[in-house]
Scaffold this active site. Structure first.
Site, PDB file in Angstrom:
ATOM      1  N   GLY A  76       0.826  -1.198   0.000  1.00 22.54           N
ATOM      2  CA  GLY A  76       0.000   0.000   0.000  1.00 22.54           C
ATOM      3  C   GLY A  76       0.850   1.233   0.000  1.00 22.54           C
ATOM      4  N   ARG A  85      -9.381  11.009   0.130  1.00 21.82           N
ATOM      5  CA  ARG A  85      -9.474   9.558   0.296  1.00 21.82           C
ATOM      6  C   ARG A  85      -9.612   8.895  -1.073  1.00 21.82           C
ATOM      7  NH1 ARG A  85     -13.815   6.563   1.369  1.00 21.82           N
ATOM      8  NH2 ARG A  85     -13.431   4.568   2.358  1.00 21.82           N
ATOM      9  N   THR A 116      -4.835  -5.036   2.208  1.00 18.82           N
ATOM     10  CA  THR A 116      -4.640  -3.579   2.106  1.00 18.82           C
ATOM     11  C   THR A 116      -5.970  -2.846   2.312  1.00 18.82           C
ATOM     12  OG1 THR A 116      -2.836  -3.914   0.544  1.00 18.82           O
ATOM     13  CG2 THR A 116      -3.877  -1.740   0.526  1.00 18.82           C
ATOM     14  N   SER A 140      -9.618  -9.799   3.936  1.00 21.00           N
ATOM     15  CA  SER A 140      -9.710 -10.133   5.367  1.00 21.00           C
ATOM     16  C   SER A 140     -10.954  -9.516   5.997  1.00 21.00           C
ATOM     17  CB  SER A 140      -8.451  -9.684   6.104  1.00 21.00           C
ATOM     18  OG  SER A 140      -8.139  -8.339   5.786  1.00 21.00           O
ATOM     19  N   ASP A 145     -12.819  -7.607  13.384  1.00 25.22           N
ATOM     20  CA  ASP A 145     -13.937  -6.960  14.081  1.00 25.22           C
ATOM     21  C   ASP A 145     -14.819  -8.035  14.723  1.00 25.22           C
ATOM     22  OD1 ASP A 145     -13.699  -4.106  12.442  1.00 25.22           O
ATOM     23  OD2 ASP A 145     -13.307  -5.876  11.230  1.00 25.22           O
ATOM     24  N   ALA A 147     -13.792 -10.991  15.665  1.00 24.27           N
ATOM     25  CA  ALA A 147     -13.037 -11.540  16.803  1.00 24.27           C
ATOM     26  C   ALA A 147     -13.187 -10.622  18.023  1.00 24.27           C
ATOM     27  CB  ALA A 147     -11.573 -11.702  16.427  1.00 24.27           C
ATOM     28  N   ARG A 148     -13.132  -9.310  17.785  1.00 29.20           N
ATOM     29  CA  ARG A 148     -13.274  -8.354  18.895  1.00 29.20           C
ATOM     30  C   ARG A 148     -14.681  -8.422  19.477  1.00 29.20           C
ATOM     31  NH1 ARG A 148     -10.314  -4.041  15.150  1.00 29.20           N
ATOM     32  NH2 ARG A 148      -8.161  -4.355  15.812  1.00 29.20           N
ATOM     33  N   ARG A 150     -16.793 -10.982  19.488  1.00 24.82           N
ATOM     34  CA  ARG A 150     -16.948 -12.219  20.266  1.00 24.82           C
ATOM     35  C   ARG A 150     -16.215 -12.120  21.603  1.00 24.82           C
ATOM     36  NH1 ARG A 150     -15.175 -16.901  16.374  1.00 24.82           N
ATOM     37  NH2 ARG A 150     -16.092 -18.266  17.971  1.00 24.82           N
ATOM     38  N   HIS A 165     -21.146 -17.015  19.123  1.00 24.12           N
ATOM     39  CA  HIS A 165     -21.262 -17.042  17.660  1.00 24.12           C
ATOM     40  C   HIS A 165     -22.026 -15.811  17.201  1.00 24.12           C
ATOM     41  CE1 HIS A 165     -19.590 -20.973  17.993  1.00 24.12           C
ATOM     42  NE2 HIS A 165     -20.489 -21.225  18.920  1.00 24.12           N
ATOM     43  N   HIS A 172     -15.519  -3.146   6.450  1.00 21.63           N
ATOM     44  CA  HIS A 172     -14.523  -3.139   7.526  1.00 21.63           C
ATOM     45  C   HIS A 172     -14.187  -1.662   7.735  1.00 21.63           C
ATOM     46  CE1 HIS A 172     -11.007  -3.724   9.945  1.00 21.63           C
ATOM     47  NE2 HIS A 172     -10.189  -3.281   9.009  1.00 21.63           N
TER      48      HIS A 172
HETATM   49  P1  ADP Z   1       0.764  -1.371   6.523  1.00 17.15           P
HETATM   50  O1  ADP Z   1       0.697  -0.818   7.920  1.00 17.15           O
HETATM   51  O2  ADP Z   1      -0.559  -1.342   5.809  1.00 17.15           O
HETATM   52  O3  ADP Z   1       1.430  -2.697   6.437  1.00 17.15           O
HETATM   53  P2  ADP Z   1       3.217  -0.236   5.481  1.00 17.15           P
HETATM   54  O4  ADP Z   1       3.482   1.123   4.895  1.00 17.15           O
HETATM   55  O5  ADP Z   1       3.935  -0.630   6.741  1.00 17.15           O
HETATM   56  O6  ADP Z   1       1.633  -0.316   5.671  1.00 17.15           O
HETATM   57  O7  ADP Z   1       3.503  -1.353   4.381  1.00 17.15           O
HETATM   58  C1  ADP Z   1       3.145  -1.244   3.053  1.00 17.15           C
HETATM   59  C2  ADP Z   1       4.285  -1.844   2.246  1.00 17.15           C
HETATM   60  O8  ADP Z   1       3.877  -1.919   0.868  1.00 17.15           O
HETATM   61  C3  ADP Z   1       5.581  -1.028   2.283  1.00 17.15           C
HETATM   62  O9  ADP Z   1       6.634  -1.827   2.761  1.00 17.15           O
HETATM   63  C4  ADP Z   1       5.793  -0.619   0.814  1.00 17.15           C
HETATM   64  O10 ADP Z   1       7.161  -0.616   0.446  1.00 17.15           O
HETATM   65  C5  ADP Z   1       5.029  -1.721   0.089  1.00 17.15           C
HETATM   66  N1  ADP Z   1       4.668  -1.346  -1.292  1.00 17.15           N
HETATM   67  C6  ADP Z   1       4.119  -0.205  -1.746  1.00 17.15           C
HETATM   68  N2  ADP Z   1       3.948  -0.245  -3.081  1.00 17.15           N
HETATM   69  C7  ADP Z   1       4.401  -1.453  -3.497  1.00 17.15           C
HETATM   70  C8  ADP Z   1       4.511  -2.101  -4.758  1.00 17.15           C
HETATM   71  N3  ADP Z   1       4.106  -1.515  -5.875  1.00 17.15           N
HETATM   72  N4  ADP Z   1       5.018  -3.348  -4.791  1.00 17.15           N
HETATM   73  C9  ADP Z   1       5.429  -3.949  -3.662  1.00 17.15           C
HETATM   74  N5  ADP Z   1       5.363  -3.394  -2.450  1.00 17.15           N
HETATM   75  C10 ADP Z   1       4.853  -2.161  -2.350  1.00 17.15           C
END
Ligand code: ADP
Length: 310
Positions: A76, A85, A116, A140, A145, A147-148, A150, A165, A172
């Site tokens: 992400g 957003r 993600t 996911s 949510d 689990a929380r 329950r 249950h 989400h």
């Molecule tokens: P989260 O808390 O959602 O895990 P992070 O920022 O810690 O968020 O992790 C998201 C990960 O996704 C980062 O390590 C980032 O480098 C990786 N990422 C972003 N874009 C890509 C991509 N195109 N390919 C592979 N990994 C990616």
């Protein structure tokens, strides 16, 4: 079972760690835009494996996903200052376009498990891009949510969460719906058990549990900047249900043809998890208020999908 994880950040690495500890996977491959991060996380998790099950953990490029049975999508990009957003969603959708094509070049028919956020919309994006059989692409959703929910009900009654249950449905996120009216303890309706135990579910108790479920992620993010261990364990639990072809019932996000009159929307309902992914959906009993809340949640998700052209 070989499990790939794309995105080795907070959530991806926690999923890898939980998979290693539980033995739900025998091979784990971490892929990230940052090769150094993927390698560091893989090595750190690998160092735990002499204390756990027989599992190999490695980092690699997309080609290392060849033969993966399940690929967890946890990549992400963060929100830029001032970014809306929807703009963030469009950027994440563009990232997924590249990621999913690269995953499918290496592993043509995996189960894709989306983590993600916003997970429902990203599940819809993934399903559209991947074009795999229905049930092989899911998110996911509200597994955590639920689990929380329950746990909090169980704590109120002084019982084990395993005996409660009930499911959290819909998005989400803020519009999610706690399925109070269909909740059961063993085979009995929740309200009847609560009365027998002298622990009635009053309006106050309900509001407190609702807030505890709905606001949990906000509180954790306030304290530590992210949530990762709970969802990591949830993802490992889903993989285990796939590996053992369990037929376990979990609230997971799937593009659903129709729910309370809203069409083609990704959201969580109780789903049956087995070797081929999600094999069926169990529509829960809802009262009128819950139906209205689920409809509102579904409409909101449908509007976001419309804005993304899904
Ligand atoms: P989260 O808390 O959602 O895990 P992070 O920022 O810690 O968020 O992790 C998201 C990960 O996704 C980062 O390590 C980032 O480098 C990786 N990422 C972003 N874009 C890509 C991509 N195109 N390919 C592979 N990994 C990616």
């Amino acid at each position: 079972m070989k499990v790939g994880i794309v995105g080795a950040g907070m959530v991806g690495s926690a999923a890898g760690y939980a998979l290693a500890l539980t033995g739900a996977a025998s091979r784990i491959v971490l892929v990230d835009r940052s090769e150094a991060l993927a390698l560091a996380q893989a090595q750190d998790i690998a160092h735990a494996t002499p204390f756990t099950a027989a599992v190999t953990v490695e980092a690699g490029g997309y080609e290392a996903l060849a033969g993966a049975d399940v690929v967890i999508l946890a990549a992400g990009v963060g929100q830029k200052p001032g970014e809306s957003r929807l703009a963030l969603l469009e950027r994440n959708a563009a990232v997924f376009e590249d990621v999913i094509r690269a995953v499918l070049r290496a592993a043509p028919d995996p189960i894709l498990l989306v983590a993600t956020n916003p997970v429902d919309v990203m599940t819809h994006v993934t399903a559209k891009i991947a074009g795999l059989a229905p049930g092989r692409v899911f998110g996911s959703g509200t597994i955590l949510d639920t689990a929380r929910f329950r746990s909090l009900v169980a704590h109120h009654l002084g019982l084990a969460p395993q005996s409660i249950h009930g499911y959290v449905l819909g998005e989400h996120g803020d519009s999610e719906v706690l399925g109070w009216s269909g909740a059961r303890v063993g085979s009995e309706p929740l309200t009847s058990v609560a009365a027998q135990l002298g622990s009635a579910i009053t309006a106050d108790v309900r509001a407190r549990i609702d807030d505890g479920v709905r606001r949990a992620a906000y509180r954790i993010i306030e304290g530590k900047g992210a949530t990762n261990y709970g969802i990591g364990a949830g993802l490992a639990r889903i993989v285990q249900a796939i590996r053992r072809d369990e037929g376990a019932v979990m609230s997971l996000s799937l593009v659903t043809p129709e729910v309370t009159g809203v069409h083609n929307v990704a959201l969580s309902l109780p789903r049956v998890v087995g070797a081929s992914g999600l094999r069926s959906t169990l529509m829960p009993t809802l009262d009128a208020q819950e139906v209205a809340a689920l409809t509102a949640s579904a409409r909101m998700l449908r509007e976001t999908s419309d804005a993304l052209g899904l």
